[in-house]
Design a protein around this motif. Structure first.
Motif, PDB file in Angstrom:
ATOM      1  N   ILE A 119      -8.592   4.239   3.534  1.00  0.00           N
ATOM      2  CA  ILE A 119      -7.503   4.031   2.287  1.00  0.00           C
ATOM      3  C   ILE A 119      -6.294   4.865   2.759  1.00  0.00           C
ATOM      4  O   ILE A 119      -6.502   6.223   2.958  1.00  0.00           O
ATOM      5  N   ASP A 120      -5.315   4.194   2.917  1.00  0.00           N
ATOM      6  CA  ASP A 120      -4.051   4.904   3.407  1.00  0.00           C
ATOM      7  C   ASP A 120      -3.258   4.990   1.751  1.00  0.00           C
ATOM      8  O   ASP A 120      -2.416   4.085   1.560  1.00  0.00           O
ATOM      9  N   PHE A 121      -3.270   6.297   1.373  1.00  0.00           N
ATOM     10  CA  PHE A 121      -2.571   6.457   0.240  1.00  0.00           C
ATOM     11  C   PHE A 121      -1.170   7.237   0.338  1.00  0.00           C
ATOM     12  O   PHE A 121      -1.207   8.252   0.403  1.00  0.00           O
ATOM     13  N   GLY A 122      -0.679   6.199   0.634  1.00  0.00           N
ATOM     14  CA  GLY A 122       1.007   6.603   1.123  1.00  0.00           C
ATOM     15  C   GLY A 122       1.868   7.140   0.110  1.00  0.00           C
ATOM     16  O   GLY A 122       1.793   6.865  -0.990  1.00  0.00           O
ATOM     17  N   THR A 123       2.885   7.792   0.392  1.00  0.00           N
ATOM     18  CA  THR A 123       3.959   8.350  -0.530  1.00  0.00           C
ATOM     19  C   THR A 123       4.670   6.987  -0.895  1.00  0.00           C
ATOM     20  O   THR A 123       5.169   6.941  -2.164  1.00  0.00           O
ATOM     21  N   SER A 124       5.118   6.167  -0.070  1.00  0.00           N
ATOM     22  CA  SER A 124       5.733   4.823  -0.540  1.00  0.00           C
ATOM     23  C   SER A 124       4.859   3.568  -0.795  1.00  0.00           C
ATOM     24  O   SER A 124       5.170   2.928  -1.774  1.00  0.00           O
ATOM     25  N   TYR A 125       3.975   3.246   0.171  1.00  0.00           N
ATOM     26  CA  TYR A 125       3.005   2.246   0.135  1.00  0.00           C
ATOM     27  C   TYR A 125       1.378   2.645   0.407  1.00  0.00           C
ATOM     28  O   TYR A 125       1.386   3.616   1.161  1.00  0.00           O
ATOM     29  N   LEU A 178      15.741  10.321   3.925  1.00  0.00           N
ATOM     30  CA  LEU A 178      16.936   9.356   4.109  1.00  0.00           C
ATOM     31  C   LEU A 178      17.644   8.738   2.954  1.00  0.00           C
ATOM     32  O   LEU A 178      18.794   8.773   2.826  1.00  0.00           O
ATOM     33  N   ASP A 179      16.658   8.397   1.978  1.00  0.00           N
ATOM     34  CA  ASP A 179      17.300   7.652   0.836  1.00  0.00           C
ATOM     35  C   ASP A 179      18.110   8.709   0.135  1.00  0.00           C
ATOM     36  O   ASP A 179      19.283   8.239  -0.357  1.00  0.00           O
ATOM     37  N   ILE A 180      17.557   9.828  -0.103  1.00  0.00           N
ATOM     38  CA  ILE A 180      18.192  10.893  -0.724  1.00  0.00           C
ATOM     39  C   ILE A 180      19.644  11.326  -0.184  1.00  0.00           C
ATOM     40  O   ILE A 180      20.693  11.535  -0.850  1.00  0.00           O
ATOM     41  N   ILE A 207      20.294  -0.296   1.237  1.00  0.00           N
ATOM     42  CA  ILE A 207      21.305   0.068   2.263  1.00  0.00           C
ATOM     43  C   ILE A 207      20.989   0.487   3.621  1.00  0.00           C
ATOM     44  O   ILE A 207      21.238   0.286   4.645  1.00  0.00           O
ATOM     45  N   LYS A 208      19.880   1.542   3.364  1.00  0.00           N
ATOM     46  CA  LYS A 208      19.579   2.205   4.627  1.00  0.00           C
ATOM     47  C   LYS A 208      18.902   1.371   5.568  1.00  0.00           C
ATOM     48  O   LYS A 208      18.978   1.371   7.022  1.00  0.00           O
ATOM     49  N   ILE A 209      18.020   0.329   4.848  1.00  0.00           N
ATOM     50  CA  ILE A 209      17.452  -0.709   5.660  1.00  0.00           C
ATOM     51  C   ILE A 209      18.300  -1.676   6.441  1.00  0.00           C
ATOM     52  O   ILE A 209      18.257  -2.128   7.539  1.00  0.00           O
ATOM     53  N   SER A 267       9.493   3.799  11.245  1.00  0.00           N
ATOM     54  CA  SER A 267       9.656   3.652  12.689  1.00  0.00           C
ATOM     55  C   SER A 267      10.223   2.313  12.912  1.00  0.00           C
ATOM     56  O   SER A 267      10.792   2.063  14.214  1.00  0.00           O
ATOM     57  N   ARG A 268      10.602   1.677  11.766  1.00  0.00           N
ATOM     58  CA  ARG A 268      11.366   0.248  12.037  1.00  0.00           C
ATOM     59  C   ARG A 268      12.795   0.480  12.334  1.00  0.00           C
ATOM     60  O   ARG A 268      13.549  -0.326  12.834  1.00  0.00           O
ATOM     61  N   SER A 269      13.243   1.675  12.065  1.00  0.00           N
ATOM     62  CA  SER A 269      14.743   2.044  12.103  1.00  0.00           C
ATOM     63  C   SER A 269      15.235   2.164  13.225  1.00  0.00           C
ATOM     64  O   SER A 269      14.565   3.018  14.159  1.00  0.00           O
TER      65      SER A 269
HETATM   66  N1  LIG Z   1      13.511  -1.443   8.280  1.00  0.00           N
HETATM   67  C1  LIG Z   1      13.370  -0.352   7.775  1.00  0.00           C
HETATM   68  N2  LIG Z   1      14.196   0.490   8.357  1.00  0.00           N
HETATM   69  C2  LIG Z   1      14.349   1.786   7.773  1.00  0.00           C
HETATM   70  N3  LIG Z   1      13.097   2.277   7.148  1.00  0.00           N
HETATM   71  C3  LIG Z   1      12.118   1.469   6.641  1.00  0.00           C
HETATM   72  C4  LIG Z   1      12.454  -0.098   7.178  1.00  0.00           C
HETATM   73  N4  LIG Z   1      11.283  -0.492   6.380  1.00  0.00           N
HETATM   74  C5  LIG Z   1      10.527   0.303   5.547  1.00  0.00           C
HETATM   75  N5  LIG Z   1      11.280   1.749   5.879  1.00  0.00           N
HETATM   76  C6  LIG Z   1      10.971   2.787   5.219  1.00  0.00           C
HETATM   77  O1  LIG Z   1       9.751   3.326   5.371  1.00  0.00           O
HETATM   78  C7  LIG Z   1       9.088   4.159   4.581  1.00  0.00           C
HETATM   79  C8  LIG Z   1       7.705   3.635   4.129  1.00  0.00           C
HETATM   80  O2  LIG Z   1       7.172   3.972   5.207  1.00  0.00           O
HETATM   81  P1  LIG Z   1       5.278   3.869   5.059  1.00  0.00           P
HETATM   82  O3  LIG Z   1       4.845   2.804   4.370  1.00  0.00           O
HETATM   83  O4  LIG Z   1       4.805   4.063   6.393  1.00  0.00           O
HETATM   84  O5  LIG Z   1       5.370   5.150   4.313  1.00  0.00           O
HETATM   85  P2  LIG Z   1       3.889   5.747   3.336  1.00  0.00           P
HETATM   86  O6  LIG Z   1       2.764   5.752   4.327  1.00  0.00           O
HETATM   87  O7  LIG Z   1       3.739   5.415   2.151  1.00  0.00           O
HETATM   88  O8  LIG Z   1       4.448   7.423   3.390  1.00  0.00           O
HETATM   89  P3  LIG Z   1       3.619   8.671   4.005  1.00  0.00           P
HETATM   90  O9  LIG Z   1       2.851   8.320   5.133  1.00  0.00           O
HETATM   91  O10 LIG Z   1       4.931   9.553   4.198  1.00  0.00           O
HETATM   92  O11 LIG Z   1       2.864   9.244   2.601  1.00  0.00           O
HETATM   93  C9  LIG Z   1      10.079   4.138   3.188  1.00  0.00           C
HETATM   94  O12 LIG Z   1      10.891   5.132   3.335  1.00  0.00           O
HETATM   95  C10 LIG Z   1      10.938   2.793   3.587  1.00  0.00           C
HETATM   96  O13 LIG Z   1      12.313   2.794   2.977  1.00  0.00           O
END
Ligand SMILES: Nc1ncnc2c1ncn2[C@@H]1O[C@H](COP(=O)(O)OP(=O)(O)OP(=O)(O)O)[C@@H](O)[C@H]1O
Ligand SMILES: [Mg+2]
Length: 447
Positions: free
Chosen positions: A5-11, A269-271, A344-346, A410-412
């Motif tokens: 399980i990848d319990f991520g901050t965002s996903y 980056l969002d903040i 906007i960041k994306i 890392s997509r950025s």
């Molecule tokens: N194309 C993109 N360009 C820039 N940032 C992106 C892009 N797509 C997704 N992100 C960013 O990637 C982040 C989420 O990445 P990821 O799913 O790897 O994080 P996570 O595993 O939930 O977090 P962590 O590992 O830090 O607990 C979010 O901040 C999201 O805005």
């Protein structure tokens, strides 16, 4: 059966190896979901009130006590008033009690659905990125809530895996950052693991272990490398950025030499974008308002900061800032603004310019943001990322054979360029940004 399980901050995502083949767990149609939970506001129903023997005894004791003080009142009046008091206490108790919390948990929504419900209903509670709170100083009630929420998310994933794999899932390898976001240094990291372990137990896992996220990504990349290679793994996520230096591939066992962590990621980056490009339209740098108010408004994942912002009084602030700040104090508005900052960041990864429409703040209010604005807002994170990479380069004492990039951020192209600038001569391999860590966790869970 053990899963990763990848319990991520965002996903968050889950996966398992089944007969040596990687199987990603689906949540609806998706292979990951936003780490967010929504609980509808639950108002206890007075109709559910019943005079149990315990409550009847309370009524009797109130009637007895008030008989002497209200000599004029009839027995019926005394009883009626006593029942009213007991019912009111019962209602208050219901609102507070753990069982109500459990009821709320049973009606929880997850992921994008959670955020939508929160924005649509304009009521209830949205908890986003509970992982970023695990390492913070928490008082007992908040600690309980955070553990319950994490348990709920983990159970949601365990049940989805059990259904999809058709076997009982009781074991798990959970990813952990090298360093947790923390307000208490190393003790915050220890607390985070303790809370996660407790949550996993509540979620029905009886075999729980942890693996550093970049080490998990290394396990995944290892299987793709025919030749032995010294690789630097770079996982840039939502809350943290994690590196591992590993010897991988070539049919031998993978070996992790060491790892490094930075407690910043894409959410920072969002903040940064929010503070730099949006907040001046709310009076930052213009109106006589302390700068920390804007930081509090932008910190959507830190509940106490959000509460503080919503309690400020902006009635006397000059227009147009006063009205805009008051609109931003409405339930869900800071979440919306943060969502816009992320979008906007994306977009600025591909386009030179982008426009955010802030019509939920004020009719026709639009903000144009270009790449230079983004880079100024990202300055602090980019500097720290450079420092982390430079530190790794120095500690490794030799150039890696390759760099494997993973994590959503890392997509950025800006961040890719930053990594490449620190290692100009080394080829970058961009993996499946969202699934590198969970795939490696599945490998570890099977081993
Ligand atoms: N194309 C993109 N360009 C820039 N940032 C992106 C892009 N797509 C997704 N992100 C960013 O990637 C982040 C989420 O990445 P990821 O799913 O790897 O994080 P996570 O595993 O939930 O977090 P962590 O590992 O830090 O607990 C979010 O901040 C999201 O805005
Ligand atoms: Mg991650």
């Amino acid at each position: 059966m053990r899963i990763g399980i990848d319990f991520g901050t965002s996903y968050s995502a889950a996966a398992a190896l089944v007969g040596g083949r990687l199987e990603l767990i689906r949540f609806g149609d998706a292979r990951q979901f936003r780490t967010a939970v929504f609980f509808p506001e639950q108002i206890p129903n007075p109709e559910d009130f019943q005079l149990t023997p315990a409550l009847a005894a309370q009524v009797e004791s109130i009637v007895r006590a008030s008989r002497q003080q209200r000599a004029q009142a009839t027995e019926t009046q005394l009883r009626r008033d006593a029942i009213r008091v007991v019912r009111r206490q019962w209602m208050e108790e219901q609102t507070r009690s753990a069982s109500t919390v459990i009821d709320r948990f049973q009606q929880a929504l997850f992921g994008e659905e959670a955020v939508e419900a929160y924005l649509d209903e304009g009521a209830g509670h949205l908890i986003e990125s509970p992982k970023s709170m695990l390492g913070y100083r928490l008082d007992a009630p908040v600690r309980k809530i955070i553990v319950n929420i994490a348990a709920h998310i983990l159970e949601h994933m365990r049940l989805a895996a059990t259904r999809q794999l058709g076997v009982s899932v009781r074991g798990v390898v959970i990813g952990r950052p090298v360093e947790f976001r923390s307000s208490m240094g190393a003790a915050g990291g220890e607390q985070a693991l303790e809370l996660l372990r407790e949550a996993a137990g509540m979620a029905g896992f009886d075999d729980v272990s942890f693996l550093e996220e970049p080490a998990a990504a290394a396990m995944h990349y290892h299987l793709q490398l025919a030749e032995r290679q010294r690789t630097l793994i770079v996982d840039i996520g939502g809350g943290t950025t994690d590196l591992a230096w590993a010897e991988l591939g070539g049919g031998e066992a993978p070996h992790i030499h060491r790892s490094w962590g930075l407690t910043k990621g894409g959410t920072d980056l969002d903040i940064g974008l929010n503070l730099h490009s949006f907040m001046p339209h709310f009076g930052k740098g213009e109106a006589p308002i302390p700068a920390h108010h804007f930081v509090e408004a932008a910190s959507v994942h830190i509940l106490p900061k959000q509460r503080e912002f919503r309690q400020q009084n902006y009635r006397l602030v000059d227009e147009p800032f006063g009205s805009r700040l008051r609109a931003l104090q409405e339930l869900g508005a800071t979440t919306r603004l943060n969502r816009l900052a992320e979008r906007i960041k994306i977009e600025l990864g591909e386009a030179a310019q982008s426009r955010a429409l802030l019509d939920f703040i004020e009719n026709d209010l639009a903000v144009d943001v270009d790449r230079d604005d983004f880079l100024r807002g990202a300055d602090d994170f980019l500097k720290r990322l450079q420092q982390l990479l430079a530190q790794a380069r120095e500690d490794m004492g030799e150039a890696p054979g390759g760099i494997f990039l993973t994590g959503g951020s890392s997509r950025s192209p800006h961040l890719q360029a930053c990594v490449q600038a620190c290692f100009p001569e080394i080829p970058l391999v961009c993996g499946e940004a969202s699934l590198g860590v969970v795939s490696g966790l599945a490998v570890a869970a099977a081993g």
